[in-house]
Design a protein around this motif. Structure first.
Motif, short mmCIF file in Angstrom:
data_model
loop_
_atom_site.label_atom_id
_atom_site.label_comp_id
_atom_site.label_asym_id
_atom_site.label_seq_id
_atom_site.Cartn_x
_atom_site.Cartn_y
_atom_site.Cartn_z
N ARG A 1 69.29 -21.76 -12.35
CA ARG A 1 69.07 -22.96 -13.30
C ARG A 1 69.70 -24.00 -12.76
NH1 ARG A 1 69.93 -22.15 -19.39
NH2 ARG A 1 69.67 -24.40 -19.24
N GLU B 1 60.89 -25.32 -13.01
CA GLU B 1 61.86 -25.51 -13.69
C GLU B 1 61.91 -26.42 -14.78
OE1 GLU B 1 66.93 -25.75 -14.08
OE2 GLU B 1 65.87 -25.69 -12.13
N ASP C 1 63.84 -27.78 -18.80
CA ASP C 1 64.89 -27.49 -19.64
C ASP C 1 64.03 -27.31 -21.16
OD1 ASP C 1 66.66 -27.25 -21.59
OD2 ASP C 1 67.90 -28.82 -20.91
#
Length: 554
Positions: free
Chosen positions: A105, A112, A114
């Motif tokens: 992360r 990736e 959020d």
């Protein structure tokens, strides 16, 4: 010890989940492994937006959360359209997103995103599960939130290493129901207010209705001589043939019904938020300028909705289905409103009289034919576009659970919704009405229909343009066509390419035989309805819209 995927799927089984929708990804392989011999059907779709819309439609049909699995990054963001539909339509739904490994992360790892940050404005709640042992806790919370108050979508990010890790943890059983509110006192007070009304109006909408609630609504309306209006795309909450049904407060509503909403002295709002669409941009019921002579009785399952926009004189935090059951049980004749109700119904009947559109194939003719000939339990789905205005105006919905359409106004919804409906009710006729632009948003889901044997009938209103935007364009920038013309492929050939049946219709007289052949094809079927491009809206042509626009500019 169970791996995270197995823990997750076991929670779904405990809650009675029988079908999920997905687009597979390597980020949730453990969940796919657990689904393998779970007994839960995994409907594999072609695009995450289509999968999310199928899950949303399934949640609408069943009243339990529709479940969808997608992968991280672009998979999750593709699904956002379906989450938005579920939020605005108050549909219970859970989106599981496979996520990057926890140790990667904040490095902008491959795909990736959020997830909680992206979906926080769209969902009721968006969470990120970091601990395998806490999966039962998170899933119980997601399930309860999706169903509680005003139902809606919940999003959970599932890091791939969390799902593949193992833990020894007990399952969490489904929650028990909360205590019921005081329906007795509310019913007596509400009916007392209605007894004094001369211009009452019942407005129904929102989530949590059922076939029994629809029957209770009919009993209430009949007994108390009350007119009932449905909000946008909730027309199946009452049999449209019933003399107390007076139309829908939606896009392209009957102007006379809008006037009745504005003039009503008592409004009983059951489940609806009385939002922008139902109130014609808050013009008919202006929350900033409340009418002191009007009484608003508002029932909604979410306490945060009551008083948030409109200020009710009487409010009940409860599902509309329970409230209407209590109201029906205590209803008595209200002689003051009989003439008002009869006049409202007469206005509806006049509005149902067809306004002839240009061309040899007219949408009002097709929709009225469908209304008269489809089985009463047939499910009709649609997405967004001006074509839907003909459906809203001319189709008479006869049973609860026969209308599947997004109150959010999302294009591309009709086909995924039809597939979900046919999988849930294979014995029923399922018809998708779509525009040529609307269909092409999710046309690849014809592949899903073929793979899972969903024999839906797709009716495509083909005018070679984004009709709604073109209508507004002609109103505000007449004669300056920009970005609204549309190339349409050979749609019947496309249906046949997917192993289905397809044909084209250009005249009213040819439609009944084509539809009969589509129903008996035994596979997905598509009818390309070639309509006159002049027919932009019910009662208005392209040339008329342009003339109005030119006059406005002058």
């Amino acid at each position: 010890m169970r791996h995270g995927g197995q823990i997750l799927v076991d929670q779904l089984k405990h809650r009675g989940v029988q079908r999920v929708f997905s687009v597979p990804g390597e980020s949730f392989l453990a969940a796919l492994d657990a689904l393998h011999d779970s007994g839960i059907e995994n409907v594999v779709c072609r695009h995450e937006g289509g999968a999310a819309m199928m899950a949303e439609a399934y949640g609408k049909l069943t009243g339990t959360p529709g479940v969808v699995f997608v992968t991280r990054g672009p998979g999750a963001t593709n699904a956002a359209a379906g989450i938005h539909v579920a939020r605005q339509d108050s549909t219970p739904m859970i989106l599981f997103v496979g996520q990057i490994a926890r140790g990667h992360r904040d490095r902008e790892a491959f795909q990736e995103v959020d997830i909680p940050a992206v979906f926080a404005p769209l969902a009721k709640w968006a969470g990120d599960v970091h601990d395998t042992a806490r999966l039962p806790e998170y899933i119980a919370r997601a399930w309860n939130l999706a169903l509680s108050g005003r139902p809606g979508p919940v999003v959970l990010a599932l890091p791939e290493d969390m799902l593949s890790a193992s833990a020894a943890v007990a399952d969490i059983p489904p929650a028990t129901a909360a205590p019921a509110p005081d329906y007795e006192t509310f019913s007596q007070s509400a009916l007392s207010a209605l007894r004094l009304a001369r211009r009452p109006l019942v407005v129904v909408g929102g989530p949590g209705w059922s076939a029994k609630a629809a029957r209770d609504l009919q009993v209430l309306a009949e007994t108390a001589d009350l007119p009932v209006a449905a909000t946008f795309r909730r027309q199946d909450y009452m049999d449209n043939r019933h003399p107390n049904y007076v139309g829908d407060l939606g896009v392209g509503m009957n102007p006379k019904l809008g006037e009745r909403l504005e003039r009503a002295d008592v409004i009983l709002a059951l489940g609806t938020r009385l939002g922008e669409t139902a109130t014609s941009g808050y013009r008919l019921l202006d929350p900033a300028r409340p009418d002191g002579k009007r009484t608003l009785i508002h029932v909604h399952p979410d306490p945060d909705e009551l008083g948030r926009v409109h200020s009710p004189h009487m409010a009940l935090v409860a599902p509309a289905a329970q409230a209407v059951n209590a109201l029906a049980a205590h209803a008595a004749p209200l002689i003051n409103s009989r003439v008002w109700t009869a006049e409202a119904r007469a206005d509806y009947e006049v509005w149902q009289e067809p306004h002839r559109s240009p061309g040899a194939l007219q949408q009002e003719w097709v929709i009225r034919w469908l209304s008269e000939h489809l089985p009463e339990d047939a499910i009709v789905t649609n997405g967004a576009g001006n074509y839907a205005a003909w459906l809203h105006r001319y189709f008479r919905f006869k049973r609860y659970g026969t209308q599947l359409a997004p109150t959010s106004g999302s294009m591309g919804y009709g086909l995924p919704a039809a597939i979900a409906a046919k999988l849930a009710h294979p014995e029923r006729t399922v018809v998708c009405l779509a525009g040529d632009g609307c269909l092409q948003m999710t046309v690849n889901e014809l592949s899903t229909a073929a793979q899972f044997g969903a024999a839906v009938v797709v009716l495509v209103v083909n005018n070679g343009r984004y009709g709604t935007i073109r209508m507004h364009q002609e109103h505000f920038y007449p004669g300056r066509v920009s970005g609204t013309d549309l190339f349409v492929p050979d749609l019947p050939a496309l249906a046949r390419a997917y192993g289905g049946w397809g044909t084209r219709v250009t005249q009213n007289a040819a439609f009944p035989a084509a539809f009969a052949a589509a129903r008996t094809a035994g596979t997905l079927a598509l009818i390309d309805l070639r309509v006159d491009p002049q027919a932009l809206a019910t009662g208005q042509t392209l040339d008329a819209a342009r003339t109005e626009g030119l006059a406005r500019r002058a």
